[in-house]
Enzyme design. Structure first.
Site, PDB file in Angstrom:
ATOM      1  N   GLY A 215      29.011  -7.460 -10.932  1.00 44.24           N
ATOM      2  CA  GLY A 215      28.093  -6.397 -10.546  1.00 44.24           C
ATOM      3  C   GLY A 215      27.178  -6.008 -11.683  1.00 44.24           C
ATOM      4  O   GLY A 215      26.995  -6.764 -12.651  1.00 44.24           O
ATOM      5  N   ASN A 216      26.587  -4.837 -11.580  1.00 45.69           N
ATOM      6  CA  ASN A 216      25.705  -4.334 -12.619  1.00 45.69           C
ATOM      7  C   ASN A 216      25.835  -2.820 -12.680  1.00 45.69           C
ATOM      8  O   ASN A 216      26.542  -2.206 -11.871  1.00 45.69           O
ATOM      9  CB  ASN A 216      24.249  -4.761 -12.356  1.00 45.69           C
ATOM     10  CG  ASN A 216      23.753  -4.295 -11.003  1.00 45.69           C
ATOM     11  OD1 ASN A 216      23.521  -3.103 -10.795  1.00 45.69           O
ATOM     12  ND2 ASN A 216      23.587  -5.236 -10.069  1.00 45.69           N
ATOM     13  N   ALA A 217      25.147  -2.203 -13.626  1.00 44.27           N
ATOM     14  CA  ALA A 217      25.340  -0.775 -13.901  1.00 44.27           C
ATOM     15  C   ALA A 217      24.363   0.118 -13.158  1.00 44.27           C
ATOM     16  O   ALA A 217      24.271   1.310 -13.463  1.00 44.27           O
ATOM     17  CB  ALA A 217      25.208  -0.530 -15.403  1.00 44.27           C
ATOM     18  N   SER A 218      23.633  -0.398 -12.181  1.00 47.94           N
ATOM     19  CA  SER A 218      22.659   0.434 -11.480  1.00 47.94           C
ATOM     20  C   SER A 218      23.356   1.571 -10.728  1.00 47.94           C
ATOM     21  O   SER A 218      24.290   1.348  -9.957  1.00 47.94           O
ATOM     22  CB  SER A 218      21.857  -0.406 -10.494  1.00 47.94           C
ATOM     23  OG  SER A 218      20.963   0.410  -9.763  1.00 47.94           O
TER      24      SER A 218
END
Length: 423
Positions: A215-218
Site C-alpha cells: 500500500g501507500n501512506a495516502s
C-alpha cells in the site's frame, strides 16, 4: 470588516427545530476551539431540543430567538451584517421553506435576509420531506440565490427509518464552513452547479495474504478536500474512497473500495455521468500475481521475492473513453531522482496521458501524504504551469477547481489513448 486587524472571524450558527439540533453543539465546539467568534441563533423550536443555556455557555455570547429581543440594537440587522459566515445546522424543511420565501418571522430568518456573507445550509429531515417537490423547489431557489445547500447524508434517521435525510457529520460541516471562510475575498460561488464531479481519494491496498498488503501512506485528505470544495461550489459529488479513515464528505456520495481493481470498477461505473473527474487517489501500479489464501507464516520458507503483475492504468482508460466536454484532472506524486526532477517526471506523464490538468505534488518535507498542508504545480494540457504555494489542502482544492472552471471543452473531441490491460 473581515480585514480588521486582529478581529476573529464571526460565524452565525443558526439552529432549526429538528432532532439533529444536538449535533450542532459539536459544530459550535469546533469553531470556537479554532478561534472563531460564534453567535448561536436558534429558532424557538430548536430550544425544545437544546436549551439556551447550552448555547450561551459554549459560545460565550447571548442567545436570542425573536426579533423583539434586544430591539434597541436591531439584532436581526446587526447580526447578519457583521457575520463572515452564516451556517444553519440543521436546516429543516420548514426553515428552508421560510428562507426561500423571504420570511422574517424570527431572528434566524431575519438574519438570513440581512446577511451579505456566504450562507451554508446543512439539511436534516425525513426522506419523504427531503424528496418532496416543495422542498426540492425551495432548495433550488436557495441555490440559485447563491446559498450553499448541502445534500444530506444517507443513513439512520429517527426511529427505525433510514435513507437520505441524515445530517452530515458535524466535523465535515465545520470543515466545509472553515474552507468557505478561508477563501476570503475569492468567495465560494456555485460555479459547479448542475455538474457532476467524481473524485477518487485515498490509497489502494493490494493484499499479499489475508493479513498483509502492499500500500501507500495516502490519507485521502486532499481528495476529500477536493470533494468538499466541489460540494460547496454546487456540484453533485461522488467520492470513490480507497481506505480512507475520515468522516464522509458533507453533501457527497461516498463509495468505499479497497484495491485498485475495485476502484477501477467503481470509477468506470460512475464516469459516464461525470462532467469532471479528479483522480486524486494513490492507485497501486502493481499487485501480487498470486496472493496467498492463508497467512504466510514467519516460520515457513520465505520466498526470495513476491511476483507482481501490473494493475490496469485507470487514468489512461478514462482518457481513451471520455466523452466530449468531460474534464479530466490527474495527480502525480513525485520525489525526483537521478533520472530527472519532479517536474521532468510530471511533464513526461502529461505527455503520455494528456489530461486537462495534472496536479504535481513533491512528496516529503512535511507535504503530501498525511499532512494537513500541501503545495503543488498544476500543468495544463496547453503547456501552462500554475504554482500553488504551501497552504491548507482545502485552499489547494479550491485553487485546482478555479483552474477547472477556466477549461472550455465544449467543442473537444475525446482523446484516444491506448489503455493498458492487466497481464
Amino acid at each position: 470588516m473581515a480585514d480588521e486587524p486582529g478581529r476573529r472571524p464571526r460565524v452565525v450558527l443558526g439552529v432549526a427545530g429538528g432532532i439533529a439540533a444536538y449535533k450542532a453543539v459539536e459544530v459550535l465546539r469546533r469553531f470556537t476551539e479554532s478561534g472563531h467568534e460564534v453567535r448561536v441563533v436558534p429558532t424557538p423550536s430548536a430550544l425544545r431540543f437544546v436549551g439556551e443555556t447550552t448555547w450561551a455557555a459554549l459560545s460565550g455570547n447571548p442567545v436570542t430567538t425573536g426579533v423583539w429581543d434586544d430591539a434597541d440594537e436591531v439584532a436581526h440587522v446587526r447580526i447578519g451584517r457583521q457575520a463572515d459566515l452564516v451556517l444553519v445546522v440543521p436546516a429543516t424543511a420548514d426553515l428552508m421553506a421560510r428562507a426561500a420565501a423571504g420570511r422574517a418571522d424570527d431572528l434566524l430568518t431575519g438574519t438570513l435576509l440581512t446577511a451579505t456573507c456566504p450562507v451554508v445550509f446543512a439539511p436534516a429531515m425525513h426522506t419523504e420531506m427531503w424528496q418532496h417537490p416543495a422542498t426540492r423547489a425551495n432548495v433550488a431557489t436557495l441555490r440559485e440565490r447563491g446559498a450553499i445547500v448541502l445534500d444530506p447524508a444517507v443513513g439512520r434517521l429517527t426511529g427505525a427509518d433510514s435513507g437520505p435525510g441524515r445530517l452530515p457529520e458535524p466535523a465535515e460541516i465545520a470543515a466545509l464552513g472553515m474552507a468557505v471562510l478561508a477563501r476570503g475575498a475569492h468567495g465560494v460561488r456555485p460555479d459547479l452547479a448542475g455538474r457532476h464531479v467524481l473524485v477518487t481519494a485515498g490509497g489502494t491496498r493490494e493484499y499479499v495474504d489475508p493479513v498483509r498488503f502492499l500500500g501507500n501512506a495516502s490519507s485521502g485528505r486532499q481528495g476529500y478536500a477536493l470533494a468538499r470544495a466541489a460540494a460547496a461550489r454546487g456540484a453533485t459529488v461522488t467520492v470513490v474512497a480507497a481506505n480512507v479513515a475520515l468522516p464522509e464528505v458533507a453533501g457527497a456520495r461516498t463509495i468505499a473500495v479497497t484495491s485498485a481493481a475495485q476502484l477501477r470498477e467503481r470509477v468506470h461505473e460512475v464516469a459516464p455521468s461525470a462532467d469532471v473527474i479528479v483522480m486524486a487517489a494513490a492507485v497501486a501500479d502493481f499487485r501480487p500475481a498470486a496472493p496467498s489464501a492463508h497467512k504466510i507464516k514467519k516460520e515457513s520458507a520465505a520466498p526470495d521475492s513476491i511476483a507482481l503483475e501490473r494493475n490496469p492504468d485507470v487514468l489512461s482508460e478514462l482518457l481513451a473513453n471520455r466523452r466530449p466536454g468531460q474534464v479530466l484532472v490527474g495527480f502525480a506524486a513525485e520525489t525526483g531522482g537521478p533520472d530527472g526532477s519532479v517536474l521532468d517526471h510530471a511533464r513526461a506523464k502529461l505527455a503520455r496521458k494528456p489530461v486537462d490538468l495534472l496536479v504535481v505534488n513533491q512528496v516529503g518535507g512535511g507535504l503530501g501524504f498525511e499532512a494537513p498542508d500541501n503545495a503543488a504545480v498544476v500543468l495544463g494540457a496547453a503547456g501552462g504551469e500554475t504554482v500553488i504555494e504551501r497552504t491548507s489542502k482545502d485552499l489547494v482544492a479550491h485553487r485546482i477547481l478555479d483552474l477547472v472552471g477556466g477549461i472550455d471543452r465544449s467543442d473537444a473531441e475525446p482523446v484516444q489513448v491506448p489503455a493498458r490491460t492487466p497481464r
